[in-house]
Design an enzyme around this catalytic site. Structure first.
Site, PDB file in Angstrom:
ATOM      1  N   GLU A 369      40.514  32.490  51.188  1.00 21.03           N
ATOM      2  CA  GLU A 369      40.240  34.309  51.148  1.00 21.03           C
ATOM      3  C   GLU A 369      39.131  34.186  52.292  1.00 21.03           C
ATOM      4  OE1 GLU A 369      39.663  36.836  47.796  1.00 21.03           O
ATOM      5  OE2 GLU A 369      41.017  35.698  46.713  1.00 21.03           O
TER       6      GLU A 369
HETATM    7  C1  BG6 Z   1      38.215  38.573  46.027  1.00 20.02           C
HETATM    8  C2  BG6 Z   1      39.235  38.600  45.111  1.00 20.02           C
HETATM    9  O1  BG6 Z   1      36.886  38.549  45.463  1.00 20.02           O
HETATM   10  O2  BG6 Z   1      37.882  39.488  47.037  1.00 20.02           O
HETATM   11  C3  BG6 Z   1      40.487  39.609  45.671  1.00 20.02           C
HETATM   12  O3  BG6 Z   1      39.899  37.438  44.672  1.00 20.02           O
HETATM   13  C4  BG6 Z   1      39.775  40.748  46.456  1.00 20.02           C
HETATM   14  O4  BG6 Z   1      41.301  39.894  44.626  1.00 20.02           O
HETATM   15  C5  BG6 Z   1      38.956  40.540  47.496  1.00 20.02           C
HETATM   16  O5  BG6 Z   1      40.710  41.835  46.883  1.00 20.02           O
HETATM   17  C6  BG6 Z   1      38.352  41.500  48.547  1.00 20.02           C
HETATM   18  O6  BG6 Z   1      37.703  42.234  47.725  1.00 20.02           O
HETATM   19  P1  BG6 Z   1      38.118  43.859  47.744  1.00 20.02           P
HETATM   20  O7  BG6 Z   1      37.398  44.483  46.602  1.00 20.02           O
HETATM   21  O8  BG6 Z   1      37.573  44.099  48.921  1.00 20.02           O
HETATM   22  O9  BG6 Z   1      39.676  43.907  47.327  1.00 20.02           O
END
Ligand code: BG6
Length: 472
Positions: A369
């Protein structure tokens, strides 16, 4: 390797993107699916638990991937994705979590998704638990505070490994497993009781997840010998706010609050530095005799992590500005700019974090991510000029390359939300991460139409050239 010589990413580098079932599938009660903790979080992780109001939660429809997966996967295929990370909603397989037999319709849905990915040569990376679990297990057992969850999770894991053993070779046990100490309802289905030692409950819940994760690793290796299974942490190293020794110690301690979770799953044992923390906070973890052996024998194959930002820490934070993060923030770093949501942007922090993790574990890393949440503007003739996203991603991927040049073994790079989805933190849709815009809005309006942003062609080129097109 000098910085300028680093041009290409490894052969078979896994380029792609990541999402989570509860943020994009929708169809929250279709084909026998049970209700999950995520279904009860209409205001996102930060908003916590709320009663269900049918039709008023954006995640209940998500972006309707459940019915549009063919169209969406075709778009990912067009970009040349090598890998797509999503999660299995536990509640599609076991609607309440403790049924005798799994729900065939739920299993079939993921069969169809994996078959569709295979058509485009896209390898699935599947998270077993991404911020959702059956609400039935919360109501009946109190979530992960209860040891019973270990057996139920193992059962669920074995069922999906058996079912998908020919289709899925990359797995992650728990998404951002360290979330349980920040958001125990989202991370562990835990409601606190009045007067209890919350840290005790959180770390005991984490212990149960560690054991469950080890049992899933064991099952995965038995059932799919050619698979790889990893852990996943919300990372982003802490920098000392100043070179004052107190700040340096403070950064060390904050980093350890994250790294503890990968230490246990990668080293297979509790690090000694936690003894002091547990003692000072009145925490006594109940560890069964067989647990230590399980943790030791079934460590993860790789370290998956999310990286959105670095953080700063000070021993004297009074009066200092803070900056938010996806799960937790820190003291504001005066040398960095911020996104619209206040996350500080630090591409070099990615290289730094990669080096910290690799030095510590000597196991392959996987960036699962990374990305920029922004409020994109849809202009006439379906133009979305997301230059800011291109810059953010370009600079981070370049730094991932620098990390590889430093000697880090990196399996792949997956950006968050390649198609716009509902945000986990705040349940907004206007916080968009994608290369593909989805016509859906925070008030629930929209046609769900998919529209390519400028970054779509950009990422396609990055993948096609295996990183050679990046601006260094
Ligand atoms: C991570 C999570 O913490 O961040 C995701 O694993 C999440 O599920 C991503 O969507 C981004 O955060 P947000 O709050 O902008 O969706």
């Amino acid at each position: 390797m000098s910085l300028n010589k680093f041009k290409k990413f490894p052969e078979r580098f896994l380029w792609g993107g990541s999402v989570a079932a509860n943020q994009f599938e929708g169809a929250y009660m279709e084909d026998g699916k049970g209700l999950s903790t995520a279904d009860y979080s209409p205001k996102g992780i930060i908003g916590g638990y709320h009663e269900i109001k049918h039709g008023e939660h954006l995640t209940h429809e998500g972006i309707d991937f459940y019915h549009r997966y063919k169209e969406d996967i075709a778009l990912l295929g067009e970009m040349g994705f090598k890998c797509f990370r999503t999660s299995i909603a536990w509640t599609r397989i076991f609607p309440n979590g403790d049924e005798e037999t799994p729900n065939e319709a739920g299993l079939r849905f993921y069969d169809d998704v994996f078959d569709e990915l295979a058509k485009y040569g896209i390898e699935p990376l599947i998270t077993l638990s991404h911020y959702e679990m059956p609400m039935g297990l919360v109501n009946k057992y109190g979530g992960w505070r209860n040891r019973k969850l270990v057996d139920l999770f193992e059962k669920y894991s074995r069922i999906v490994f058996e079912r998908y053993k020919d289709k899925v070779k990359l797995w992650i046990t728990f998404n951002e497993i360290n979330s349980i100490i920040h958001f125990p309802f989202t991370g562990g289905g835990i409601f606190m009781k009045d007067g209890e030692n919350e840290l005790q409950v959180q770390y005991q819940g984490a212990h149960h997840q560690f054991v469950a994760s080890a049992l899933a690793v064991k099952a995965c290796h038995e059932i799919i010998p050619d698979a790889k299974i990893g852990c996943m942490i919300a990372s982003g190293s802490y920098y000392p706010y100043t070179c004052r020794p107190e700040d340096v110690i403070s950064a060390l301690e904050y980093d350890r609050k994250i790294l503890f979770f990968s230490d246990v799953q990668s080293w297979g044992e509790y690090p000694s530095y936690m003894n002091r923390y547990f003692e000072e906070n009145g925490i006594e973890i109940e560890i069964l005799p067989k647990d230590e052996e399980l943790l030791k024998e079934h460590t993860v194959d790789f370290i998956g992590f999310s990286y959105y930002k670095s953080r700063c820490s000070s021993a004297f934070p009074e009066g200092l500005e803070t900056s938010p993060g996806n799960l937790f923030g820190g003291v504001k770093n005066p040398y960095l700019n911020s996104s619209e949501w206040g996350y500080q942007i630090d591409p070099k922090g990615l290289r730094y974090t990669m080096n910290v993790l690799y030095d510590r574990y000597h196991k392959p890393l996987f960036i699962v991510e990374n990305g920029l949440g922004a409020n994109d503007i849809l202009e006439e003739r379906d133009i979305i000029n997301d230059e800011y996203r291109i810059k953010y991603l370009n600079d981070h991927i370049v730094q991932a390359g620098e990390g590889i040049a430093d000697g880090v073994e990196l399996m792949g790079y997956l950006s968050w939300g390649p198609i716009d989805i509902v945000s986990a933190g705040t349940a907004e849709v206007r916080k968009r991460y994608g290369y593909i815009y989805v016509d859906r809005h925070d008030d629930g309006s929209g046609t769900f139409r998919r529209i390519k942003k400028k970054s779509f062609e950009w990422y396609k080129e990055v993948i096609y050239t295996n990183g050679a097109s990046l601006k260094r």
